[in-house]
Design a protein around this motif. Structure first.
Motif, PDB file in Angstrom:
ATOM      1  N   SER A   1      -0.028  -0.779   9.468  1.00  0.00           N
ATOM      2  CA  SER A   1      -0.980  -0.481   8.400  1.00  0.00           C
ATOM      3  C   SER A   1      -2.293  -1.254   8.532  1.00  0.00           C
ATOM      4  O   SER A   1      -3.208  -1.046   7.738  1.00  0.00           O
ATOM      5  N   VAL A   2      -2.416  -2.124   9.523  1.00  0.00           N
ATOM      6  CA  VAL A   2      -3.643  -2.920   9.693  1.00  0.00           C
ATOM      7  C   VAL A   2      -4.891  -2.047   9.828  1.00  0.00           C
ATOM      8  O   VAL A   2      -5.905  -2.339   9.173  1.00  0.00           O
ATOM      9  N   PRO A   3      -4.892  -0.965  10.618  1.00  0.00           N
ATOM     10  CA  PRO A   3      -6.111  -0.142  10.673  1.00  0.00           C
ATOM     11  C   PRO A   3      -6.510   0.429   9.306  1.00  0.00           C
ATOM     12  O   PRO A   3      -7.695   0.451   8.953  1.00  0.00           O
ATOM     13  N   MET A   4      -5.537   0.863   8.524  1.00  0.00           N
ATOM     14  CA  MET A   4      -5.841   1.372   7.190  1.00  0.00           C
ATOM     15  C   MET A   4      -6.388   0.263   6.296  1.00  0.00           C
ATOM     16  O   MET A   4      -7.333   0.468   5.531  1.00  0.00           O
ATOM     17  N   LEU A   5      -5.809  -0.924   6.401  1.00  0.00           N
ATOM     18  CA  LEU A   5      -6.282  -2.048   5.592  1.00  0.00           C
ATOM     19  C   LEU A   5      -7.714  -2.427   5.963  1.00  0.00           C
ATOM     20  O   LEU A   5      -8.527  -2.758   5.086  1.00  0.00           O
ATOM     21  N   ARG A   6      -8.043  -2.363   7.239  1.00  0.00           N
ATOM     22  CA  ARG A   6      -9.420  -2.647   7.663  1.00  0.00           C
ATOM     23  C   ARG A   6     -10.383  -1.608   7.120  1.00  0.00           C
ATOM     24  O   ARG A   6     -11.484  -1.939   6.687  1.00  0.00           O
ATOM     25  N   ARG A   7      -9.985  -0.328   7.131  1.00  0.00           N
ATOM     26  CA  ARG A   7     -10.841   0.724   6.563  1.00  0.00           C
ATOM     27  C   ARG A   7     -11.039   0.521   5.073  1.00  0.00           C
ATOM     28  O   ARG A   7     -12.135   0.716   4.547  1.00  0.00           O
ATOM     29  N   LEU A   8      -9.982   0.134   4.362  1.00  0.00           N
ATOM     30  CA  LEU A   8     -10.117  -0.153   2.931  1.00  0.00           C
ATOM     31  C   LEU A   8     -11.090  -1.296   2.690  1.00  0.00           C
ATOM     32  O   LEU A   8     -11.907  -1.251   1.761  1.00  0.00           O
ATOM     33  N   HIS A   9     -10.998  -2.327   3.520  1.00  0.00           N
ATOM     34  CA  HIS A   9     -11.904  -3.465   3.378  1.00  0.00           C
ATOM     35  C   HIS A   9     -13.360  -3.043   3.605  1.00  0.00           C
ATOM     36  O   HIS A   9     -14.255  -3.437   2.851  1.00  0.00           O
TER      37      HIS A   9
ATOM     38  N   ALA B   1      -8.847  -4.308  -2.536  1.00  0.00           N
ATOM     39  CA  ALA B   1      -8.156  -3.047  -2.237  1.00  0.00           C
ATOM     40  C   ALA B   1      -7.073  -3.235  -1.172  1.00  0.00           C
ATOM     41  O   ALA B   1      -5.946  -2.751  -1.362  1.00  0.00           O
ATOM     42  N   PRO B   2      -7.355  -3.921  -0.049  1.00  0.00           N
ATOM     43  CA  PRO B   2      -6.270  -4.136   0.919  1.00  0.00           C
ATOM     44  C   PRO B   2      -5.121  -4.979   0.354  1.00  0.00           C
ATOM     45  O   PRO B   2      -3.954  -4.735   0.683  1.00  0.00           O
TER      46      PRO B   2
ATOM     47  N   VAL C   1      -1.237  -3.787   0.199  1.00  0.00           N
ATOM     48  CA  VAL C   1      -0.107  -4.556   0.750  1.00  0.00           C
ATOM     49  C   VAL C   1       0.942  -4.796  -0.331  1.00  0.00           C
ATOM     50  O   VAL C   1       2.147  -4.707  -0.067  1.00  0.00           O
ATOM     51  N   ALA C   2       0.513  -5.073  -1.554  1.00  0.00           N
ATOM     52  CA  ALA C   2       1.460  -5.283  -2.657  1.00  0.00           C
ATOM     53  C   ALA C   2       2.244  -4.005  -2.947  1.00  0.00           C
ATOM     54  O   ALA C   2       3.468  -4.050  -3.162  1.00  0.00           O
ATOM     55  N   VAL C   3       1.564  -2.852  -2.933  1.00  0.00           N
ATOM     56  CA  VAL C   3       2.255  -1.577  -3.149  1.00  0.00           C
ATOM     57  C   VAL C   3       3.234  -1.311  -2.009  1.00  0.00           C
ATOM     58  O   VAL C   3       4.372  -0.887  -2.236  1.00  0.00           O
ATOM     59  N   PHE C   4       2.798  -1.562  -0.763  1.00  0.00           N
ATOM     60  CA  PHE C   4       3.688  -1.381   0.387  1.00  0.00           C
ATOM     61  C   PHE C   4       4.925  -2.265   0.240  1.00  0.00           C
ATOM     62  O   PHE C   4       6.062  -1.802   0.460  1.00  0.00           O
TER      63      PHE C   4
END
Length: 104
Positions: free
Chosen positions: A38-46, A54-55, A59-62
């Motif tokens: 999920s790191v690429p998605m987290l970077r896009r959110l950031h 948001a990231p 991560v908390a939801v995941f």
């Protein structure tokens, strides 16, 4: 890709693959793999929101959904129980050693 990991791990060897995917070790392994993927998605959110809020929420939801799946849904569908079951009580006419009462 994450769905293929359990299938591919059982090809390692029967014992090693099973040891990697069962219990707390397997849960930790799949949580780490899921977080890594999920790191690429987290970077896009950031980049999109310009903040780490948001990231962090993602991560908390995941973690919450993964925990629900691993500790509630998984044991429920596999039949595992965290509470020990009561020993079976013998039915009438049976003794504790498994022999039945018969008249001579």
């Amino acid at each position: 890709m994450l769905g293929l990991v359990p299938h591919l791990l059982h090809h390692v060897t029967l014992i090693a693959g099973t040891a990697l995917v069962t219990g707390a070790g397997g849960n930790a392994l799949f949580f780490a793999v899921g977080l890594l993927l999920s790191v690429p998605m987290l970077r896009r959110l950031h980049r999109r929101f310009g903040s780490w809020v948001a990231p962090t929420i993602a991560v908390a939801v995941f973690a919450a959904v993964f925990s629900l799946s691993a500790f509630v849904v998984g044991p429920a569908i596999s039949g595992e129980s965290t509470t020990p079951s009561a020993p079976a009580t013998p039915s009438p006419g049976h003794t504790s050693d498994g022999t039945q009462h018969h008249s001579p």
